[in-house]
Design an enzyme around this catalytic site. Structure first.
Site, mmCIF file in Angstrom:
data_model
loop_
_atom_site.group_PDB
_atom_site.id
_atom_site.type_symbol
_atom_site.label_atom_id
_atom_site.label_comp_id
_atom_site.label_asym_id
_atom_site.label_seq_id
_atom_site.Cartn_x
_atom_site.Cartn_y
_atom_site.Cartn_z
ATOM 1 N N ASP A 63 0.827 -1.214 0.000
ATOM 2 C CA ASP A 63 0.000 0.000 0.000
ATOM 3 C C ASP A 63 0.860 1.263 0.000
ATOM 4 O O ASP A 63 0.385 2.342 -0.346
ATOM 5 C CB ASP A 63 -0.955 0.000 1.203
ATOM 6 C CG ASP A 63 -0.220 -0.265 2.500
ATOM 7 O OD1 ASP A 63 0.481 0.641 2.989
ATOM 8 O OD2 ASP A 63 -0.332 -1.383 3.038
ATOM 9 N N ASP A 80 9.025 -11.802 -4.815
ATOM 10 C CA ASP A 80 8.969 -12.520 -3.552
ATOM 11 C C ASP A 80 10.081 -11.984 -2.633
ATOM 12 O O ASP A 80 11.268 -12.095 -2.952
ATOM 13 C CB ASP A 80 9.176 -14.010 -3.834
ATOM 14 C CG ASP A 80 9.204 -14.845 -2.570
ATOM 15 O OD1 ASP A 80 8.920 -14.291 -1.485
ATOM 16 O OD2 ASP A 80 9.512 -16.039 -2.668
ATOM 17 N N ASP A 104 6.454 -5.489 6.769
ATOM 18 C CA ASP A 104 5.095 -4.937 6.840
ATOM 19 C C ASP A 104 4.140 -5.963 6.237
ATOM 20 O O ASP A 104 3.570 -5.766 5.172
ATOM 21 C CB ASP A 104 5.064 -3.611 6.060
ATOM 22 C CG ASP A 104 3.733 -2.907 6.190
ATOM 23 O OD1 ASP A 104 2.868 -3.391 6.947
ATOM 24 O OD2 ASP A 104 3.554 -1.883 5.519
ATOM 25 N N SER A 105 3.990 -7.061 6.953
ATOM 26 C CA SER A 105 3.291 -8.212 6.370
ATOM 27 C C SER A 105 1.815 -8.214 6.728
ATOM 28 O O SER A 105 1.364 -7.501 7.617
ATOM 29 C CB SER A 105 3.915 -9.502 6.914
ATOM 30 O OG SER A 105 3.615 -9.626 8.289
ATOM 31 N N SER A 106 1.081 -9.082 6.060
ATOM 32 C CA SER A 106 -0.271 -9.398 6.506
ATOM 33 C C SER A 106 -0.156 -10.447 7.614
ATOM 34 O O SER A 106 0.939 -10.716 8.123
ATOM 35 C CB SER A 106 -1.131 -9.861 5.330
ATOM 36 O OG SER A 106 -0.421 -10.753 4.522
ATOM 37 N N ASP A 107 -1.266 -11.037 8.004
ATOM 38 C CA ASP A 107 -1.258 -11.994 9.116
ATOM 39 C C ASP A 107 -0.562 -13.295 8.700
ATOM 40 O O ASP A 107 -0.421 -13.571 7.512
ATOM 41 C CB ASP A 107 -2.707 -12.307 9.527
ATOM 42 C CG ASP A 107 -3.440 -11.067 9.980
ATOM 43 O OD1 ASP A 107 -3.031 -10.477 10.983
ATOM 44 O OD2 ASP A 107 -4.409 -10.686 9.300
HETATM 45 N N1 SPD Z 1 -4.792 -8.143 10.792
HETATM 46 C C1 SPD Z 1 -4.155 -7.339 9.796
HETATM 47 C C2 SPD Z 1 -2.735 -7.051 10.077
HETATM 48 C C3 SPD Z 1 -2.101 -6.405 8.896
HETATM 49 C C4 SPD Z 1 -0.830 -5.757 9.176
HETATM 50 N N2 SPD Z 1 -0.195 -5.195 8.000
HETATM 51 C C5 SPD Z 1 -0.956 -4.320 7.227
HETATM 52 C C6 SPD Z 1 -0.167 -3.666 6.141
HETATM 53 C C7 SPD Z 1 -0.304 -2.192 6.152
HETATM 54 N N3 SPD Z 1 0.701 -1.547 5.395
#
Ligand code: SPD
Length: 297
Positions: free
Chosen positions: A94, A145, A163-166
């Site tokens: 983002d 990747d 800066d990852s997702s879950d």
């Molecule tokens: N439960 C969602 C956690 C997400 C964390 N990272 C979001 C990325 C924002 N740049």
């Protein structure tokens, strides 16, 4: 270690449900949806939180509260490292973390490695205030990747931010010791890593496992806290893993203030306070973590 998250729509509300708890946002309309090579990407206009980005129906950012998370992830390590010239973000398509990084005058090169080009394009199209610095000449954007990328760039970066997702699906590898070892190798001898480490209130076992994996690799490991209204529980944490620097002993508020950073959340007092944790958060840390609370009594 995977998190169990589901979602629902109810009378114009989006509900993210996880761990016996639900978070709701009142929606206006759907602006965009696409199944990318990796995940479903959806953008909604909400009634009160601006635009909302979902990845596989999980909240990633809202325009209203994203700044707290991005500022805490970026400014804490960049104000501890004395000369952060080369910075890497893994994930973060983002652009919010990159937007904060380029505020630091020392930064010469900020590399964003996001696996999903469609996330980057969606941010550019729908979240211009978040993706605003992705075209900055200091920024290199790579749709690759991140794991493979860092293996090919050893001993190069001053600061790396995950800066990852879950820890679900393809992001699960970003919470494991093998990956942290690759990050360690990609850092210079005084490098720092920060990463998002979930909620000790709602997910103590995930947090504990993540820090156990990190401490297999990093000599100096701390947790620090922030918040994000639109993540499960609201109370959120970050890891500060370092080869040399201490997040408070090597933090000079005068040096930080001299940069004249324009931030909406981060300041020197919050930097320091973020490392003093409530007991339930401390309880998720392995005994060998060097938490400031324990060091300073
Ligand atoms: N439960 C969602 C956690 C997400 C964390 N990272 C979001 C990325 C924002 N740049």
């Amino acid at each position: 270690m995977s998190v169990d998250i589901t979602h629902d729509f109810y009378n114009g509300w989006y509900l993210e449900r996880s761990r016996g708890w639900a978070l709701g946002l009142a929606l206006e309309n759907k602006l965009f949806e696409k199944q990318s090579a990796y995940q479903k990407i959806t953008v909604y206009q909400t009634q009160t939180f601006g635009k909302l980005l979902l990845l596989d129906d999980i909240i990633m950012v809202t325009e209203r509260d994203e700044f707290v998370y991005h500022e805490m992830m970026a400014h804490v390590p960049l104000n501890v490292h004395p000369n952060p010239e080369r910075v890497l973000v893994i994930g973060g398509g983002d652009g919010g973390t990159i937007r904060e990084i380029v505020k630091h005058p020392a930064v010469k090169e900020a590399v964003l490695v996001e696996i999903d080009i469609d996330v980057i394009n969606t941010a550019r199209d729908y979240f211009p205030s978040i993706a605003s610095e992705l075209s900055n000449p200091k920024v290199k954007v790579l749709a690759e990747d991140g794991v493979a990328y860092i293996r090919n760039n050893q001993n190069y970066f001053d600061v790396i931010m995950i800066d990852s997702s879950d820890p679900i699906g393809f992001a699960e590898g970003l919470f494991q010791a093998d990956f942290y070892q690759d990050v360690y190798n990609a850092l210079k001898p005084d490098g720092i890593m920060t990463n998002q480490t979930d909620s000790p209130l709602l997910s103590p076992m995930i947090v504990e496992k993540t820090y156990c994996e990190m401490q297999k690799v990093f000599q100096h490991l701390f947790m620090y806290q922030g918040y994000c209204l639109t993540y499960p529980g609201g109370y959120w944490t970050f890891g500060f893993a370092s080869k040399r620097y201490h997040p408070l002993n090597d933090f000079d508020p005068k040096r930080a203030q001299a940069k004249g950073l324009k931030t909406k959340h981060y300041n020197s007092h919050l930097h320091k306070g973020a490392f003093y944790l409530p007991n339930f958060a401390l309880a998720t840390l392995p005994a060998t973590c060097e938490q400031v609370h324990w060091v300073h009594g």
